[in-house]
Design an enzyme around this catalytic site. Structure first.
Site, PDB file in Angstrom:
ATOM      1  N   ASP A  62      30.719  35.557  38.354  1.00 19.52           N
ATOM      2  CA  ASP A  62      31.475  36.246  39.412  1.00 19.52           C
ATOM      3  C   ASP A  62      32.909  35.688  39.438  1.00 19.52           C
ATOM      4  O   ASP A  62      33.101  34.469  39.464  1.00 19.52           O
ATOM      5  CB  ASP A  62      30.762  35.956  40.748  1.00 19.52           C
ATOM      6  CG  ASP A  62      31.282  36.809  41.894  1.00 19.52           C
ATOM      7  OD1 ASP A  62      31.763  37.927  41.636  1.00 19.52           O
ATOM      8  OD2 ASP A  62      31.181  36.350  43.050  1.00 19.52           O
TER       9      ASP A  62
ATOM     10  N   ASP B  52      38.500  38.416  36.351  1.00 21.12           N
ATOM     11  CA  ASP B  52      39.270  38.928  37.489  1.00 21.12           C
ATOM     12  C   ASP B  52      40.757  38.649  37.257  1.00 21.12           C
ATOM     13  O   ASP B  52      41.280  37.597  37.604  1.00 21.12           O
ATOM     14  CB  ASP B  52      38.783  38.253  38.777  1.00 21.12           C
ATOM     15  CG  ASP B  52      39.529  38.757  40.003  1.00 21.12           C
ATOM     16  OD1 ASP B  52      40.454  39.573  39.838  1.00 21.12           O
ATOM     17  OD2 ASP B  52      39.178  38.331  41.113  1.00 21.12           O
TER      18      ASP B  52
HETATM   19  P1  13P Z   1      30.924  39.083  50.627  1.00 28.09           P
HETATM   20  O1  13P Z   1      31.777  37.918  51.050  1.00 28.09           O
HETATM   21  O2  13P Z   1      31.230  40.293  51.425  1.00 28.09           O
HETATM   22  O3  13P Z   1      29.478  38.744  50.611  1.00 28.09           O
HETATM   23  O4  13P Z   1      31.340  39.443  49.103  1.00 28.09           O
HETATM   24  C1  13P Z   1      30.779  38.758  48.016  1.00 28.09           C
HETATM   25  C2  13P Z   1      31.461  39.067  46.722  1.00 28.09           C
HETATM   26  O5  13P Z   1      32.213  40.007  46.578  1.00 28.09           O
HETATM   27  C3  13P Z   1      31.174  38.183  45.589  1.00 28.09           C
HETATM   28  O6  13P Z   1      31.956  38.496  44.480  1.00 28.09           O
HETATM   29  O1  G3H Z   2      33.647  36.375  46.032  1.00 30.48           O
HETATM   30  C1  G3H Z   2      33.334  35.242  46.348  1.00 30.48           C
HETATM   31  C2  G3H Z   2      31.918  34.852  46.483  1.00 30.48           C
HETATM   32  O2  G3H Z   2      31.503  34.936  47.826  1.00 30.48           O
HETATM   33  C3  G3H Z   2      31.707  33.493  45.926  1.00 30.48           C
HETATM   34  O3  G3H Z   2      32.213  32.522  46.777  1.00 30.48           O
HETATM   35  O4  G3H Z   2      33.597  31.185  45.210  1.00 30.48           O
HETATM   36  O5  G3H Z   2      32.877  30.245  47.433  1.00 30.48           O
HETATM   37  O6  G3H Z   2      31.215  30.568  45.583  1.00 30.48           O
HETATM   38  P1  G3H Z   2      32.513  31.034  46.214  1.00 30.48           P
HETATM   39 ZN    ZN Z   3      33.911  39.208  44.921  1.00 29.18          ZN
END
Ligand code: 13P
Ligand code: G3H
Ligand code: ZN
Length: 311
Positions: free
Chosen positions: A82, A104
């Protein structure tokens, strides 16, 4: 079953008018709660790991925990990075067994975003890994970066075809008014999403999977549970579930949820500790936390994403 990419999941979700849940994972209880829910309702899953999660729990621990979930559930599970912010981070996850990465580049210029994304796509595709790119900037908090409302920007539909064609990405995250964290709208502000932008993007990218970040609904039950047990969260407002249901029927094939998991876990732990002040065995307070995550995820899979029975 081995880890899968999101390719087949997205095609089925696109054709079937539902979305896959992409849940952030940071430890064993979160992974167990999510995957036990998915197993019960037979839903495909994306488990996603942020740079912060990797720093907290360690790459190998997370991969091995997800592998354990595969053995226990026999579900199609995609392991996704992510918000990868560099080629090196994406490469490390690809080399380390992830089946999907997000690069990203949304904070770069259009040309720099294309250049960086294309480099990741070339490396990933040679190794059978799929890539999510992003155009437009969401407000809110990601890792330690706080994007203010002024710096956030909606995706420009006029840019999406060129971005997808020149980079070769497999899916695209767009900004239509969702944002990261628990404070998505100002107190008193009516939650709104730009479905007109989504429609325009859909028109320009036929049969192409779209991703929504920042899609937690910030369930009031858990905010109340936190505040009733010693917490002090100001007015937290998320994305209404009916808007997410509508998005899931469209080209949106992946919906990201993290904050709701955090709220469920913290709410249950606070409640347990308040009711059992003398307890100190982590298994006692982590059990209801894991159960709360399971219930929350089951509800999302059935009532919001519509992906139950699709594994
Ligand atoms: P939320 O903070 O709305 O749960 O979004 C999570 C997210 O987009 C992780 O990439
Ligand atoms: O988009 C962000 C997600 O909620 C992940 O959060 O980077 O604090 O683990 P983090
Ligand atoms: Zn996100």
């Amino acid at each position: 079953m081995a880890l899968v990419t999101s390719k087949e999941m997205f095609q089925k979700a696109y054709d079937g008018g539902y979305a896959i849940g992409a849940f952030n994972v940071n430890n064993m209880e979160i992974i167990q709660g999510i995957t036990e829910a998915a197993k019960e309702v037979s839903a495909p899953l994306i488990l996603q790991v942020s740079a912060g999660a990797r720093k907290y729990a360690n790459h190998t621990y997370l991969v091995k925990l997800v592998e354990a979930a595969l053995i226990e559930t026999d579900l199609p599970i995609c392991l996704h990075l992510d918000h990868g912010d560099s080629f090196e981070l994406c490469k490390s996850c690809i080399d380390g067994g992830f089946t999907s990465v997000m690069i990203d580049g949304s904070h770069h210029s259009f040309e720099d975003n294309i250049e960086l994304t294309k480099k990741v796509v070339e490396y990933a595709h040679e190794r059978g890994v799929v890539v999510e790119g992003e155009l437009g900037r969401l407000a809110g908090i990601e890792d330690d970066v706080n994007v203010s409302d002024e710096d956030a920007s909606y995706t420009r539909p006029s840019e999406v075809e060129e971005f997808v064609t020149r980079t070769g990405v497999d899916s695209l995250a767009i900004a239509i008014g969702t944002s990261h964290g628990a404070y998505k709208f100002k107190p008193g502000q009516k939650p709104q999403l730009r479905f007109d932008i989504l429609k325009e993007v859909e028109k320009r990218l036929p049969n192409f999977p779209i991703v929504l970040h920042g899609a937690s609904s910030v369930i009031p039950e858990f905010v109340d549970m936190i505040n009733a047990n010693g917490g002090n969260m100001p007015d937290a407002i998320g994305i209404p579930e009916d808007m997410l249901r509508e998005a899931a029927k469209s080209a949106v094939c992946k919906i990201n949820i993290d904050s709701d998991l955090r709220l469920a876990m913290t709410g249950s732990i606070r409640k347990y500790m308040a009711e059992n002040p003398a307890h100190f065995d982590p298994r006692q307070y982590l059990s209801p936390a894991r159960a709360a995550i399971k219930e929350l995820v089951k509800n999302k899979l059935i009532n919001v994403l519509g992906c139950d029975g699709k594994a």
